[in-house]
Write an enzyme that holds these catalytic residues in place. Structure first.
Site, PDB file in Angstrom:
ATOM      1  N   GLY A 153       0.791  -1.229   0.000  1.00 29.62           N
ATOM      2  CA  GLY A 153       0.000   0.000   0.000  1.00 29.62           C
ATOM      3  C   GLY A 153       0.819   1.272   0.000  1.00 29.62           C
ATOM      4  O   GLY A 153       2.016   1.270  -0.251  1.00 29.62           O
ATOM      5  N   HIS A 171       2.402   4.840  -4.906  1.00 28.39           N
ATOM      6  CA  HIS A 171       3.050   5.925  -5.638  1.00 28.39           C
ATOM      7  C   HIS A 171       3.188   5.466  -7.090  1.00 28.39           C
ATOM      8  O   HIS A 171       2.759   4.343  -7.428  1.00 28.39           O
ATOM      9  CB  HIS A 171       4.412   6.266  -5.009  1.00 28.39           C
ATOM     10  CG  HIS A 171       5.293   5.065  -4.781  1.00 28.39           C
ATOM     11  ND1 HIS A 171       5.825   4.342  -5.812  1.00 28.39           N
ATOM     12  CD2 HIS A 171       5.700   4.438  -3.642  1.00 28.39           C
ATOM     13  CE1 HIS A 171       6.542   3.344  -5.330  1.00 28.39           C
ATOM     14  NE2 HIS A 171       6.476   3.368  -4.011  1.00 28.39           N
ATOM     15  N   HIS A 230       4.130   1.851  -7.887  1.00 28.22           N
ATOM     16  CA  HIS A 230       3.053   0.851  -7.806  1.00 28.22           C
ATOM     17  C   HIS A 230       2.155   0.932  -9.041  1.00 28.22           C
ATOM     18  O   HIS A 230       1.709  -0.088  -9.559  1.00 28.22           O
ATOM     19  CB  HIS A 230       2.169   1.119  -6.575  1.00 28.22           C
ATOM     20  CG  HIS A 230       2.851   0.918  -5.262  1.00 28.22           C
ATOM     21  ND1 HIS A 230       3.147   1.956  -4.422  1.00 28.22           N
ATOM     22  CD2 HIS A 230       3.276  -0.206  -4.641  1.00 28.22           C
ATOM     23  CE1 HIS A 230       3.730   1.496  -3.329  1.00 28.22           C
ATOM     24  NE2 HIS A 230       3.836   0.180  -3.438  1.00 28.22           N
ATOM     25  N   GLN A 243       7.778  -9.739   7.579  1.00 22.45           N
ATOM     26  CA  GLN A 243       8.997  -9.324   6.873  1.00 22.45           C
ATOM     27  C   GLN A 243       9.691  -8.134   7.530  1.00 22.45           C
ATOM     28  O   GLN A 243      10.672  -7.622   7.002  1.00 22.45           O
ATOM     29  CB  GLN A 243       8.705  -9.053   5.404  1.00 22.45           C
ATOM     30  CG  GLN A 243       7.873  -7.823   5.106  1.00 22.45           C
ATOM     31  CD  GLN A 243       7.485  -7.748   3.634  1.00 22.45           C
ATOM     32  OE1 GLN A 243       6.640  -8.512   3.159  1.00 22.45           O
ATOM     33  NE2 GLN A 243       8.094  -6.845   2.882  1.00 22.45           N
ATOM     34  N   GLY A 285       8.493  -4.787  -8.579  1.00 21.57           N
ATOM     35  CA  GLY A 285       9.391  -3.718  -9.014  1.00 21.57           C
ATOM     36  C   GLY A 285      10.851  -4.131  -8.880  1.00 21.57           C
ATOM     37  O   GLY A 285      11.224  -4.856  -7.959  1.00 21.57           O
ATOM     38  N   LYS A 303      13.112  -2.172  -8.031  1.00 22.29           N
ATOM     39  CA  LYS A 303      13.725  -1.393  -6.952  1.00 22.29           C
ATOM     40  C   LYS A 303      14.201  -2.358  -5.847  1.00 22.29           C
ATOM     41  O   LYS A 303      15.289  -2.223  -5.319  1.00 22.29           O
ATOM     42  CB  LYS A 303      12.711  -0.400  -6.409  1.00 22.29           C
ATOM     43  CG  LYS A 303      13.022   0.068  -5.028  1.00 22.29           C
ATOM     44  CD  LYS A 303      13.199   1.536  -4.951  1.00 22.29           C
ATOM     45  CE  LYS A 303      13.661   1.958  -3.598  1.00 22.29           C
ATOM     46  NZ  LYS A 303      12.927   1.308  -2.510  1.00 22.29           N
ATOM     47  N   ASP A 304      13.338  -3.334  -5.511  1.00 25.78           N
ATOM     48  CA  ASP A 304      13.741  -4.374  -4.550  1.00 25.78           C
ATOM     49  C   ASP A 304      14.359  -5.503  -5.366  1.00 25.78           C
ATOM     50  O   ASP A 304      13.747  -6.560  -5.551  1.00 25.78           O
ATOM     51  CB  ASP A 304      12.523  -4.862  -3.764  1.00 25.78           C
ATOM     52  CG  ASP A 304      11.958  -3.774  -2.881  1.00 25.78           C
ATOM     53  OD1 ASP A 304      12.642  -3.375  -1.935  1.00 25.78           O
ATOM     54  OD2 ASP A 304      10.846  -3.300  -3.160  1.00 25.78           O
ATOM     55  N   SER A 355       9.581   5.345  -3.324  1.00 23.26           N
ATOM     56  CA  SER A 355       9.408   4.378  -2.243  1.00 23.26           C
ATOM     57  C   SER A 355       8.428   4.962  -1.239  1.00 23.26           C
ATOM     58  O   SER A 355       8.432   6.181  -1.000  1.00 23.26           O
ATOM     59  CB  SER A 355      10.766   4.138  -1.555  1.00 23.26           C
ATOM     60  OG  SER A 355      10.562   3.585  -0.268  1.00 23.26           O
ATOM     61  N   ARG A 403       8.644   4.693   1.756  1.00 24.35           N
ATOM     62  CA  ARG A 403       9.431   5.172   2.900  1.00 24.35           C
ATOM     63  C   ARG A 403      10.039   6.564   2.666  1.00 24.35           C
ATOM     64  O   ARG A 403      10.507   7.168   3.624  1.00 24.35           O
ATOM     65  CB  ARG A 403      10.537   4.172   3.241  1.00 24.35           C
ATOM     66  CG  ARG A 403      10.009   2.897   3.887  1.00 24.35           C
ATOM     67  CD  ARG A 403      11.125   1.988   4.360  1.00 24.35           C
ATOM     68  NE  ARG A 403      10.638   0.912   5.194  1.00 24.35           N
ATOM     69  CZ  ARG A 403      10.500  -0.357   4.799  1.00 24.35           C
ATOM     70  NH1 ARG A 403      10.803  -0.703   3.562  1.00 24.35           N
ATOM     71  NH2 ARG A 403      10.058  -1.271   5.635  1.00 24.35           N
TER      72      ARG A 403
HETATM   73  O1  PAF Z   1       7.650  -5.310  -2.189  1.00 24.09           O
HETATM   74  C1  PAF Z   1       6.750  -5.280  -1.329  1.00 24.09           C
HETATM   75  O2  PAF Z   1       5.980  -4.319  -1.222  1.00 24.09           O
HETATM   76  C2  PAF Z   1       6.578  -6.465  -0.393  1.00 24.09           C
HETATM   77  O3  PAF Z   1       7.800  -7.003  -0.028  1.00 24.09           O
HETATM   78  C3  PAF Z   1       5.645  -7.552  -0.953  1.00 24.09           C
HETATM   79  C4  PAF Z   1       6.219  -8.183  -2.212  1.00 24.09           C
HETATM   80  C5  PAF Z   1       4.289  -6.950  -1.257  1.00 24.09           C
HETATM   81  C6  PAF Z   1       5.465  -8.669   0.072  1.00 24.09           C
HETATM   82  O4  PAF Z   1       4.902  -8.198   1.242  1.00 24.09           O
END
Ligand code: PAF
Length: 282
Positions: free
Chosen positions: A31, A34, A37, A61, A147, A149-150, A185, A187
């Site tokens: 959620g 931005h 997403h 996580q 994405g 980005k990660d 992000s 964050r």
């Molecule tokens: O990238 C993220 O926002 C999270 O790590 C994900 C893939 C939704 C899992 O919670």
């Protein structure tokens, strides 16, 4: 757009869609949407007859000293954005729904989760792979969009899907950046004005690395040094790691021959930021 909060309802919708021979695309999110997403959702819209976006801030996580409680949330804004993009189903389970009392099963991917993020967030990927595997079982998508980005997350998920024969096509989408180069992000909202200026050094350091690569440098050590030197020009910044690794396996490399990634993490004040760039031969 339908909002679904129970696993039972989501499973029954997916079953119906699959039986009707339609294609399901899934965009897993936490959620606070931005443009990054939105690019994933647009790709999902293109790929699926039915586009499911999951919105779940996954406690599994986050480490104990991380920002689970303060992670930015704005459900009503997210709902409007998703509706505007043409999402068919917004899946928003509660924590109790996903991890009911007695829950004790986790998915762990080994080697590829250990370096980089794994060194600083040792339980993070176990939480990611567990929730993504659960979402795949519940939504049963044909494709899922993440994405770049990660970057490590994407490599880890691809590994899990292949190792566990999950049969979901994993699509990686390019990083979306602000006009000044900062990778988008959720964050970023934590950054003060001054910190945001300092954060720009992240992308500047990648640009420097890219310039080195384009001028023919293939030695990861020298590229890393150049990138670090740019970051260290800022004061309120602590580097966690700057690494160059094979883009598919994340193995260490002595010299860049195949596609490689430079990935980095740093803290600006207390805010942790990550970014990366893939070196591709022209
Ligand atoms: O990238 C993220 O926002 C999270 O790590 C994900 C893939 C939704 C899992 O919670």
């Amino acid at each position: 757009m339908q909002i679904v909060s129970t696993i039972k309802e989501m499973c029954s919708i997916s079953e119906g869609v699959r039986t009707a021979g339609q294609i399901i695309a899934l965009v897993p999110t936490m959620g606070y949407f931005h443009e990054g997403h939105l690019s994933l959702m647009r790709e999902g819209r293109r790929r699926g007859d039915v586009l499911v976006v999951s919105l779940f801030i996954n406690p599994a996580q986050f480490g104990e000293d991380e920002d689970y409680a303060s992670y930015p949330r704005d459900f009503s804004k997210d709902k409007n954005i998703a509706e505007g993009i043409g999402v068919d189903i917004l899946f928003v389970p509660t924590v109790e729904e996903m991890y009911p009392e007695g829950y004790q099963s986790f998915v762990e991917v080994e080697t590829v989760t250990k370096p980089m993020e794994g060194q600083f967030r040792p339980t993070h990927f176990r939480g990611v792979t567990t929730v993504v595997a659960k979402l795949f079982n519940i939504v049963r998508p044909h494709s899922a969009i993440f994405g770049e980005k990660d970057f490590q997350q994407l490599v880890v998920i691809r590994r899990m899907v292949e190792d566990l024969n999950m049969g979901v096509e994993i699509i990686g989408m390019p990083i979306v950046r602000e006009r000044d180069g900062l990778a988008m992000s959720s964050r970023n909202t934590y950054l003060t004005f001054e910190q945001r200026k300092a954060a720009l050094n992240l992308n500047r350091s990648l640009q420097k690395a890219s310039q080195f690569f384009r001028s023919g440098e293939r030695n990861p050590k020298r590229i890393i040094e150049a990138a670090k030197e740019v970051i260290e020009r800022e004061q309120d910044v602590t580097i966690e790691y700057v690494e160059v690794r094979d883009a598919k396996t994340l193995e260490e490399i002595e010299i860049i021959r195949e596609e490689a990634v430079i990935a980095l993490a740093m803290k600006v004040g207390k805010v942790r930021l990550i970014d990366n760039l893939v070196f591709r031969d022209p």
